[in-house]
Design an enzyme around this catalytic site. Structure first.
Site, mmCIF file in Angstrom:
data_model
loop_
_atom_site.group_PDB
_atom_site.id
_atom_site.type_symbol
_atom_site.label_atom_id
_atom_site.label_comp_id
_atom_site.label_asym_id
_atom_site.label_seq_id
_atom_site.Cartn_x
_atom_site.Cartn_y
_atom_site.Cartn_z
ATOM 1 N N ASP A 159 -2.635 1.442 15.662
ATOM 2 C CA ASP A 159 -1.816 2.282 16.799
ATOM 3 C C ASP A 159 -2.729 2.603 18.266
ATOM 4 O OD1 ASP A 159 0.367 1.749 14.997
ATOM 5 O OD2 ASP A 159 -0.751 3.747 13.326
ATOM 6 N N HIS B 134 1.060 6.135 9.716
ATOM 7 C CA HIS B 134 0.810 5.073 10.174
ATOM 8 C C HIS B 134 2.259 4.502 10.375
ATOM 9 C CE1 HIS B 134 0.854 0.618 11.691
ATOM 10 N NE2 HIS B 134 0.705 0.493 10.503
HETATM 11 P P1 NAD Z 1 0.242 -12.223 3.960
HETATM 12 O O1 NAD Z 1 1.196 -12.056 2.867
HETATM 13 O O2 NAD Z 1 0.241 -12.919 5.051
HETATM 14 O O3 NAD Z 1 -1.117 -11.940 3.510
HETATM 15 C C1 NAD Z 1 -1.498 -10.640 2.056
HETATM 16 C C2 NAD Z 1 -2.563 -11.341 1.197
HETATM 17 O O4 NAD Z 1 -2.531 -10.259 -0.098
HETATM 18 C C3 NAD Z 1 -1.951 -12.424 -0.039
HETATM 19 O O5 NAD Z 1 -2.553 -14.205 0.701
HETATM 20 C C4 NAD Z 1 -1.631 -12.483 -0.730
HETATM 21 O O6 NAD Z 1 -1.666 -14.084 -1.630
HETATM 22 C C5 NAD Z 1 -2.645 -11.310 -0.905
HETATM 23 N N1 NAD Z 1 -2.847 -10.760 -2.215
HETATM 24 C C6 NAD Z 1 -1.185 -9.892 -2.677
HETATM 25 N N2 NAD Z 1 -1.251 -9.552 -4.729
HETATM 26 C C7 NAD Z 1 -2.713 -9.624 -4.347
HETATM 27 C C8 NAD Z 1 -3.800 -9.018 -5.130
HETATM 28 N N3 NAD Z 1 -3.508 -8.492 -6.571
HETATM 29 N N4 NAD Z 1 -4.875 -8.684 -4.669
HETATM 30 C C9 NAD Z 1 -5.585 -10.108 -4.234
HETATM 31 N N5 NAD Z 1 -4.206 -10.441 -2.777
HETATM 32 C C10 NAD Z 1 -3.278 -10.049 -2.956
HETATM 33 O O7 NAD Z 1 0.427 -10.315 4.575
HETATM 34 P P2 NAD Z 1 0.042 -9.965 6.064
HETATM 35 O O8 NAD Z 1 0.493 -10.109 6.705
HETATM 36 O O9 NAD Z 1 -1.751 -10.299 5.981
HETATM 37 O O10 NAD Z 1 -0.489 -8.087 5.489
HETATM 38 C C11 NAD Z 1 -0.900 -7.986 4.563
HETATM 39 C C12 NAD Z 1 -0.541 -5.812 4.558
HETATM 40 O O11 NAD Z 1 -1.019 -5.322 5.695
HETATM 41 C C13 NAD Z 1 1.203 -5.818 4.685
HETATM 42 O O12 NAD Z 1 1.264 -4.853 3.662
HETATM 43 C C14 NAD Z 1 1.513 -5.754 5.867
HETATM 44 O O13 NAD Z 1 2.516 -4.906 6.039
HETATM 45 C C15 NAD Z 1 0.138 -4.630 6.204
HETATM 46 N N6 NAD Z 1 -0.535 -4.312 7.471
HETATM 47 C C16 NAD Z 1 -0.858 -3.428 7.859
HETATM 48 C C17 NAD Z 1 -0.539 -2.703 9.474
HETATM 49 C C18 NAD Z 1 -1.559 -1.429 9.483
HETATM 50 O O14 NAD Z 1 -2.156 -1.259 10.826
HETATM 51 N N7 NAD Z 1 -2.266 -1.160 8.268
HETATM 52 C C19 NAD Z 1 -0.894 -3.584 10.382
HETATM 53 C C20 NAD Z 1 -0.610 -4.627 9.819
HETATM 54 C C21 NAD Z 1 -0.064 -5.698 8.332
HETATM 55 C C1 LMR Z 2 2.107 -2.563 12.428
HETATM 56 O O1 LMR Z 2 1.760 -1.689 12.375
HETATM 57 O O2 LMR Z 2 2.268 -3.829 12.891
HETATM 58 C C2 LMR Z 2 2.179 -3.067 10.366
HETATM 59 O O3 LMR Z 2 1.826 -2.339 10.098
HETATM 60 C C3 LMR Z 2 2.505 -4.065 10.453
HETATM 61 C C4 LMR Z 2 4.518 -4.034 10.254
HETATM 62 O O4 LMR Z 2 4.919 -3.647 9.600
HETATM 63 O O5 LMR Z 2 4.620 -3.221 11.105
#
Ligand code: NAD
Ligand code: LMR
Length: 329
Positions: A152, A180
């Site tokens: 953010d 967030h």
């Molecule tokens: P993705 O699906 O590409 O990757 C997630 C990974 O987690 C996969 O490789 C999957 O196998 C793994 N996984 C699932 N269960 C698991 C477990 N029990 N133990 C270990 N690994 C496990 O998803 P992504 O795009 O990398 O996003 C991941 C998370 O981050 C999502 O929840 C997304 O919403 C979040 N996110 C948060 C922010 C933030 O600002 N905080 C920003 C972007 C994404």
């Molecule tokens: C973001 O802010 O990009 C992440 O929290 C992923 C989403 O779900 O938007």
């Protein structure tokens, strides 16, 4: 000092580029990659990079999570499913709540002193889940648990720089507080350093763009997930600050979503906002959060309005997480 860092969810869209960035850090001596799939390949690939960290990949078999986490200093968690168009972050709760709880239970057992950085959404709820799970295991230290809200801030720096005509967004410090997701995200443009003028007619759109920046990426990816590369950058930026502080560097301040009553300076902010989990600028030190800094004293009337809406949203997200963690499986 030797630092063992772990990425849980290391084979994912965020996990892979984040692991790459962590591998480049000279502060890390051991990088452990955990996921339910593909970590041997990711680890083999990264292990050829000529930086100090020794890379190992773990899968769930043979108690892989515990082996991966054992005695870790820093654990970053981007495990769990991402959004598709039409979904809110709260729609991810059903699956990601259990994933985060399970990972934290393993961490509590084998790495109770680790600094834990939570990326998995919905962050507003997954951090309370982590706190409650650590409390139940008797190892909770709020100074070591961080919800990563850096994306953010990164977005706010970028979008403010565009409007203010700054060539280098990183010259700006833009505090973003609250939670967030959507309206729980509160950018404080009145406190940007160095000061910038946001034209009155652009203010509302700029606030919305920071609050809903994630939706822009989800829409553009059109079903293929949410922000991964900008998140890996943001996650690394925050992790690096924590590592530098652990290494003795002083004066490091960055917002993060923390359990306010458990950190110095946080109690007063919790009373003022009425919520226990909230993102505020925190001063980092050798033992994690040294101090939460109260950003509320000089905020504008418009920012007070944003804050009111944010707090209402946060209350529900927090209690949903706490209830989930406290309910026996
Ligand atoms: P993705 O699906 O590409 O990757 C997630 C990974 O987690 C996969 O490789 C999957 O196998 C793994 N996984 C699932 N269960 C698991 C477990 N029990 N133990 C270990 N690994 C496990 O998803 P992504 O795009 O990398 O996003 C991941 C998370 O981050 C999502 O929840 C997304 O919403 C979040 N996110 C948060 C922010 C933030 O600002 N905080 C920003 C972007 C994404
Ligand atoms: C973001 O802010 O990009 C992440 O929290 C992923 C989403 O779900 O938007």
């Amino acid at each position: 000092m030797g630092i063992k860092a772990v990425v849980a969810g290391a084979a994912g869209g965020i996990g892979q580029p984040l692991s790459l960035l962590l591998k480049t850090s000279t502060l890390i001596t051991e990088l452990s990659l955990y996921d339910v799939v593909n970590t041997p390949g990711v680890a083999a690939d990264l292990s050829h990079i000529s930086s100090p960290a020794k890379v190992t990949g773990y899968l769930p078999k043979d108690d892989g999570a515990k082996a991966a986490f054992k005695n870790a200093d820093l654990i970053v968690i981007p495990a769990g499913i991402p959004r598709k168009p039409g979904m809110t972050r709260d729609d991810l709760f059903k699956i990601n709540a259990g994933i985060v709880k399970g990972l934290i239970e393993a961490i509590a057992e084998v790495a109770p002193k680790a600094y834990i950085l939570i990326i998995s959404n919905p962050v507003n709820s997954t951090v309370p889940i982590a706190a409650e799970t650590l409390k139940a295991a008797g190892v909770f230290d709020a100074k070591r648990l961080f919800g990563v809200t850096t994306l953010d801030i990164v977005r706010a720096e970028t979008f403010v720089a565009e409007i203010a005509g700054k060539a280098s967004p990183q010259e700006l410090t833009v505090p973003v507080i609250g939670g967030h997701s959507g309206e729980t995200i509160v950018p404080l443009f009145s406190q940007v350093e160095p000061k910038v003028e946001i034209p009155e007619d652009k203010y509302d759109a700029l606030v919305k763009r920071v609050q809903f920046g994630g939706d822009e990426v989800v829409a553009a990816k059109d079903g293929a997930g949410s922000a991964t590369l900008s998140m890996a950058y943001a996650g690394y930026r925050f992790a690096e600050k924590v590592l530098k502080a652990l290494n003795g560097e002083t004066g490091i301040i960055e917002p993060s979503y923390v359990y306010l009553p458990g950190v110095p300076g946080g109690e007063e902010i919790a009373k003022e906002t009425g919520v226990d989990f909230f993102s505020v600028p925190i001063q980092l030190g050798k033992y994690g959060v040294e101090k939460a800094l109260n950003p509320l004293a000089n905020i504008t009337d418009k920012e007070k309005e944003l804050l009111k809406v944010a707090i209402e949203g946060l209350k529900g997200n927090i209690s949903k997480g706490v209830t989930f963690a406290q309910t026996p499986a």
